[in-house]
Design a protein around this motif. Sequence first.
Motif, PDB file in Angstrom:
ATOM      1  N   ARG A  50       0.844  -1.198   0.000  1.00 44.13           N
ATOM      2  CA  ARG A  50       0.000   0.000   0.000  1.00 44.13           C
ATOM      3  C   ARG A  50       0.881   1.250   0.000  1.00 44.13           C
ATOM      4  N   ASP A  51       0.252   2.396  -0.150  1.00 45.21           N
ATOM      5  CA  ASP A  51       0.958   3.672  -0.241  1.00 45.21           C
ATOM      6  C   ASP A  51       1.764   3.913   1.027  1.00 45.21           C
ATOM      7  N   ALA A  52       3.083   3.938   0.898  1.00 41.97           N
ATOM      8  CA  ALA A  52       3.951   4.057   2.066  1.00 41.97           C
ATOM      9  C   ALA A  52       3.773   5.373   2.803  1.00 41.97           C
ATOM     10  N   ALA A  53       3.242   6.394   2.124  1.00 38.07           N
ATOM     11  CA  ALA A  53       3.058   7.695   2.775  1.00 38.07           C
ATOM     12  C   ALA A  53       1.918   7.671   3.784  1.00 38.07           C
ATOM     13  N   ARG A  54       0.998   6.724   3.618  1.00 40.82           N
ATOM     14  CA  ARG A  54      -0.176   6.701   4.499  1.00 40.82           C
ATOM     15  C   ARG A  54      -0.363   5.389   5.244  1.00 40.82           C
ATOM     16  N   PHE A  55       0.388   4.394   4.895  1.00 40.94           N
ATOM     17  CA  PHE A  55       0.152   3.047   5.442  1.00 40.94           C
ATOM     18  C   PHE A  55       1.380   2.574   6.204  1.00 40.94           C
ATOM     19  N   PRO A  78       6.894   6.263  13.094  1.00 38.48           N
ATOM     20  CA  PRO A  78       6.578   7.055  14.288  1.00 38.48           C
ATOM     21  C   PRO A  78       5.169   7.643  14.305  1.00 38.48           C
ATOM     22  N   LEU A  79       4.490   7.673  13.171  1.00 40.48           N
ATOM     23  CA  LEU A  79       3.116   8.183  13.143  1.00 40.48           C
ATOM     24  C   LEU A  79       2.075   7.093  13.370  1.00 40.48           C
ATOM     25  N   THR A  80       2.539   5.874  13.508  1.00 40.58           N
ATOM     26  CA  THR A  80       1.631   4.734  13.628  1.00 40.58           C
ATOM     27  C   THR A  80       1.264   4.462  15.086  1.00 40.58           C
ATOM     28  N   GLU A  81      -0.027   4.252  15.308  1.00 33.82           N
ATOM     29  CA  GLU A  81      -0.513   3.834  16.629  1.00 33.82           C
ATOM     30  C   GLU A  81      -0.610   2.311  16.648  1.00 33.82           C
ATOM     31  N   LEU A  82      -0.125   1.712  17.735  1.00 34.20           N
ATOM     32  CA  LEU A  82      -0.108   0.255  17.836  1.00 34.20           C
ATOM     33  C   LEU A  82      -0.950  -0.222  19.013  1.00 34.20           C
ATOM     34  N   THR A  83      -1.728  -1.250  18.753  1.00 37.25           N
ATOM     35  CA  THR A  83      -2.429  -1.977  19.812  1.00 37.25           C
ATOM     36  C   THR A  83      -1.935  -3.415  19.778  1.00 37.25           C
ATOM     37  N   VAL A  84      -1.467  -3.900  20.912  1.00 37.21           N
ATOM     38  CA  VAL A  84      -0.968  -5.272  21.002  1.00 37.21           C
ATOM     39  C   VAL A  84      -1.836  -6.042  21.992  1.00 37.21           C
ATOM     40  N   VAL A  85      -2.392  -7.157  21.547  1.00 35.31           N
ATOM     41  CA  VAL A  85      -3.216  -7.999  22.412  1.00 35.31           C
ATOM     42  C   VAL A  85      -2.437  -9.277  22.708  1.00 35.31           C
ATOM     43  N   GLU A  86      -2.168  -9.503  23.988  1.00 32.81           N
ATOM     44  CA  GLU A  86      -1.418 -10.667  24.431  1.00 32.81           C
ATOM     45  C   GLU A  86      -2.178 -11.318  25.587  1.00 32.81           C
ATOM     46  N   ILE A  87      -2.412 -12.617  25.493  1.00 36.18           N
ATOM     47  CA  ILE A  87      -3.238 -13.293  26.480  1.00 36.18           C
ATOM     48  C   ILE A  87      -2.509 -13.549  27.792  1.00 36.18           C
ATOM     49  N   GLU A  88      -1.189 -13.635  27.771  1.00 35.05           N
ATOM     50  CA  GLU A  88      -0.415 -14.034  28.951  1.00 35.05           C
ATOM     51  C   GLU A  88       0.390 -12.843  29.495  1.00 35.05           C
ATOM     52  N   PRO A  89       0.027 -12.320  30.669  1.00 34.73           N
ATOM     53  CA  PRO A  89       0.740 -11.157  31.211  1.00 34.73           C
ATOM     54  C   PRO A  89       2.224 -11.406  31.447  1.00 34.73           C
ATOM     55  N   ARG A  90       2.618 -12.654  31.698  1.00 36.51           N
ATOM     56  CA  ARG A  90       4.042 -12.935  31.922  1.00 36.51           C
ATOM     57  C   ARG A  90       4.856 -12.734  30.647  1.00 36.51           C
ATOM     58  N   VAL A  91       4.227 -12.903  29.501  1.00 37.43           N
ATOM     59  CA  VAL A  91       4.923 -12.645  28.236  1.00 37.43           C
ATOM     60  C   VAL A  91       5.211 -11.150  28.096  1.00 37.43           C
ATOM     61  N   VAL A  92       4.244 -10.334  28.471  1.00 40.71           N
ATOM     62  CA  VAL A  92       4.461  -8.875  28.434  1.00 40.71           C
ATOM     63  C   VAL A  92       5.593  -8.489  29.374  1.00 40.71           C
TER      64      VAL A  92
END
Length: 251
Positions: A50-55, A78-92
């Motif tokens: 996809r368009d690297a300027a927006r994606f 640096p303009l990207t917002e990340l959400t990470v879903v991890e089931i095991e808190p010990r992994v985090v």
Amino acid sequence: MSFPIDIREQAGVRTLHFGSDWIQGAMRIARPWRLELDYTREMMASLLLRDAARFPRNVLLIGLGAASLTKFIYRHYPLTELTVVEIEPRVVAAARQFFKLPEDASRLNIVIADGSQYIANHDKTYDLILVDGFDANARPGELNRLPFYRMCRARLNNNGILVVNLLGRSRGYQSSLERIKTSFDQRALAFPSCDSGNVIAIATTGEKIEIALNELKKQAHELKAKTDLNLLPTLVRLEQAKSCAGGILTI
């Protein structure tokens, strides 16, 4: 979950294990932002489509592991917002202690939850969804079922991309790929298996992707200059596997 979490080091590479020799994630200690494992680099081939300027502006990652994908996107986009879903808190906790997972609540939202339940219960949409979740026995469980893939489709923005790490087990990955294709109107393909046995599947929404292999190689050179990520071997394997009819990648 009762599996042990092991951290090992060899030849300058730190690895994450869930009580077995199976590597759940890896980091080269001298270069913690680098994508060390082949399959993680392959998952980032989605950045060429996809368009690297927006994606991508909004990314959902299901499965944290050693945080390799998370750190790569965090550092280079640096303009990207990340959400990470991890089931095991010990992994985090392990990712923060041993794998340099950043703490930045403004850009990086870490959620302790089951990935399939999270995506069913939240209606936010994303440009890119990366699925790399397995239990201690390398089983994806609900993350490899038709309802989950259909929910991923519903959570993608127009022109969004889903990337899934499928293990090339003895019984193969074709049934998994068929579920993804069913959920995305057949707009999905699997990259040829890399040396580790991982198979990366990519599915798309919105405008049809039709990119000449030569253009992909040009973009890969630009991405390498920007991030030091070399996707040219992936493109060579795509070409060798005849995945680009007429020299054009179509999804």
